[in-house]
Scaffold this active site. Structure first.
Site: not given
Length: 376
Positions: A72, A180, A201-202, A243, A328
């Site tokens: 996003t 995807q 990553a997820h 960070t 979403c």
């Protein structure tokens, strides 16, 4: 306990990835931008190694890859980051599709509200846009074309290789939302010509909260004129302050490495699950939403005629964790904008159920079949 069949929304963290992240949290807790002690140096090397690893998988220069909080944010960087340049040059024409993730669609609508011209291209009932639909709209004012790699609702793979090859001969920049597709279709991404890329990553067994943005330099060694959206530090070479989450980055890299190394086996296992699903529903009255010849083997979007999807979710909530579209948009009871853009009827859209799995999913489809038969 219900079988999880919503991997396109988010995949469980791979145990090997989780172990790596725990090890980093326990033993490598320094700030990667602390330059005066060994803890910072140690953390920085973990981040650098992760950057090199993901860049190698994508076959890009590691200096062109920037870590973000996810796709996003990366999508917003690619689109909103060009607004200043679009205004100053008059190259303020953007092209995208009507089936993109909301992070692309809403960003494009913001551009339109601020004086830019945006074309939204819709597919036909196959769920796949045709390259000529995109390319016929490109003019000398076109600054960016943004097309997703794989649609999260239908699993349909978009023709990014053809679009990228054609755009390479124009001044327009090409952005791909590969949320995807990364980890599943890496060979395609390596072959595709593009300027910007968003990944996360997820979706592939990595942690939530970390992704990456690829901003390639051209033959003139210049990057697309993207301005940062946030300010506050020199991290990620000034494009993305804050960070760096060292453990998340390390987990992202390992998840990407595992998918790249084991991808062929994952693909075959997912195809076997899809084949078992097709055998289970044989004889039922249904329609696939999206052309199956272009669909990932890990995704099915299907409408069982005469059976409302909400009824399936309620009746089978103890058996399956299912969805009817992109996460979403899952809080809304409005019809799927993706299926609507494909031109499907309202009845078929309200019947639509999305199932998505990974290579080690163990699932019995008989409760679903029994319920459909009982309703019909």
């Amino acid at each position: 306990m219900a079988v999880y069949l919503d991997f396109n929304a988010s995949a469980p963290v791979d145990e090997r990835v989780l172990e790596r992240m725990i090890e980093v949290y326990r033993s490598h807790f320094g700030n990667a931008d602390s330059r005066t002690h060994v803890f910072g140096t140690d953390a920085k090397e973990i981040v650098s190694a992760a950057r090199r690893s993901i860049a190698r998988i994508l076959d890009v220069d590691s200096s062109d890859l920037f870590f973000t909080s996810g796709s996003t944010e990366s999508n917003n960087m690619a689109i909103l980051g060009l607004l200043e340049y679009a205004r100053s040059t008059g190259r303020n024409h953007f092209i995208t599709t009507s089936i993109e993730h909301k992070s692309v669609l809403e960003a494009m609508k913001y551009l339109r509200a601020h004086g830019c011209e945006v074309d939204f291209v819709s597919p036909d009932t196959s769920g796949r846009v045709m390259p000529e639909q995109i390319l016929s709209r490109v003019t000398d004012r076109t600054l960016l074309v943004s097309v997703m790699h794989v649609n999260s609702e239908t699993g349909v793979i978009q023709p990014i290789e053809e679009i990228g090859a054609a755009l390479a001969g124009t001044p327009a920049y090409f952005h791909i939302d590969a949320t995807q597709g990364f980890g599943k279709r890496n060979d395609s991404l390596r072959r595709t010509q593009y300027n910007m890329l968003s990944i996360t990553a997820h979706k592939l067994g990595g942690p939530q909260g970390v992704g990456a943005f690829v901003l390639k330099r051209g033959k003139d060694y210049r990057r697309p004129p993207v301005k940062p959206l946030m300010y506050g530090g020199p991290q990620e070479r000034g494009y993305r302050p804050g960070t760096t989450p060292v453990a998340l980055v390390a987990g992202f890299a390992l998840a990407a490495e595992l998918c790249d190394r084991e991808g062929a086996a994952h693909w075959e296992a997912c195809a076997n699950i899809k084949a078992s699903f097709l055998r289970a529903i044989d004889g039922l009255d249904y329609s696939f939403n999206g052309a199956q010849e272009y669909c990932l083997p890990s995704t099915v979007n299907i409408s069982f005629h005469g059976v409302d999807a909400e009824g399936i979710f309620l009746a089978l909530k103890d058996d399956y964790a299912l969805s009817n579209g992109s996460a979403c948009n899952s809080g809304s009871h409005e019809p799927s904008y993706v299926l609507s853009a494909m031109g499907l009827s309202e009845a078929r859209i309200y019947e639509a159920v999305r199932l998505s799995w990974n290579y080690n999913t163990q699932v019995d489809f008989r409760p679903l079949v029994n319920y459909i038969q009982s309703i019909v």
